[in-house]
Motif scaffolding. Sequence first.
Motif: not given
Length: 496
Positions: A223-230, A244-265
Amino acid sequence: MLSLRFRQLILTVCTSSLCSALVPSDAIAQTVLPVKLATSLQKAGVPASAISVMVLPVNASNADAAVLAQNADLAMHPASTMKLLTTLVALEELGPNFRWKTQILSDAPAATEVLVGNLYLRGGGDPDLTMQKLQEMLRDLRNRGIRSINGNIVLDRSYFQPERSDINMAPFDEHPDAYYNVVPDALLIHSNISSITVESGNDNVETRLLTPLDNTLIINQLRLNKKPCATWEQTWQAPDVSVSDNAAINITLNSSFPRNCKITQHLNILDRNQYITHLIRGLWQELGGSWQGKIVDGKTPSSANLLLEHQSETLADTIRIVNKHSDNAMARSIYLSLGTESNPLLNTNSAQAADARIRAWLFRHGINDAGIVLENGSGLSRTEQISARQMAALLLAGARSNWYPEFASSLPVAGMDGTMRKRLKDSPAAQNARIKTGTLKDSVAIAGYVRDVNGQNWVVVAMVNTDAAGKARTALDTLINWVASGRDDAANLFEP
């Protein structure tokens, strides 16, 4: 001995909280902290009893020739400066041209396009076995004419003992998915890291998996939040991983993230065999191949035929990454390799054998190992200990080593590169200090070589162990600059 008048001068300029650090017992050259260093420690709320320091000429015959020593014989937590011990001993024991080998073997009869039987992927402890290197090996396999693999791929990690020390190991801290916490094995591919990019605009947030893992999905619930990207890390939560049943890996990202921001984890979130399975399938499919089988653990039979071998970069090249960027997993791999290579034919505990080999090296160089505690050779440890005097003696031995150029060139240069690139810029120490840094929650440290304004080279070691250690980093920079400036005379030494 100091004159009464000079002792009175010291007492005049020191404060009550610093006098114990400033007043020497015998000779000022051995026990007095520079006043700027002592003042910096005081401002940081760090007592003089929490710092251990050694400064001595590089050409000294032993560590007793210090011009500055404070608590030098206390066993301290060295943080990542412990990597100096691991990498120097590795250079001396294994040689700068040592290379690790990763092999692909088969017990199948010779085939042109279809290999019917198992493939064995045998790890040799390569500290930097990247995804690109695995891809090169698979491409070489494909260029041999093999298109289809009708069998299992057996992962042989027996080069290190135990083979999977990461299993059931208690997390070092609250970030077990962080790259710095990766525990190596002999077949650690791409450090088991999955790279995910998160990019947001004003109204949406998009995610992308950069690692070519077959049948792996990113489920975006950010979800988007209003915090600074930093400040994005303040709301970041570790992803949830499911299959999943077909052996697919599901990576779920939760929580919130700032607007107009880009990162790589870069995250260590998948089971290792699961990771290798999906990585090999993805890379092999990109090469136009097919694979009917699964990943299993095992050992390579003596009858297996070697199909191809990848050799790592040299040890000299590898330690440049380890020390300049303070890579824990790579340092730990080198440490374990020291143990394994001490007698490759014995099925002994690699870490215990590394401990014994390092202590034997210390003994041969006349360095007392009393109080030294080794765990993994990287400094990412709550138990590893060494004194400033022992670290200084190690650096003296390094300066006399045949491989000093390789060792010294692996250290971060102040104001230029590695973990020192942002420190001491526009200072006397800039480009004149080769310093390995170390940081833990309750420990900061520096150790290395400094050239002063007179062209003289010095060994400098300092460790701070206290809950407020992080605030002492400026004080350690002050020490390095003091040495680089030529160690002010007594009058300037105590100048407020």
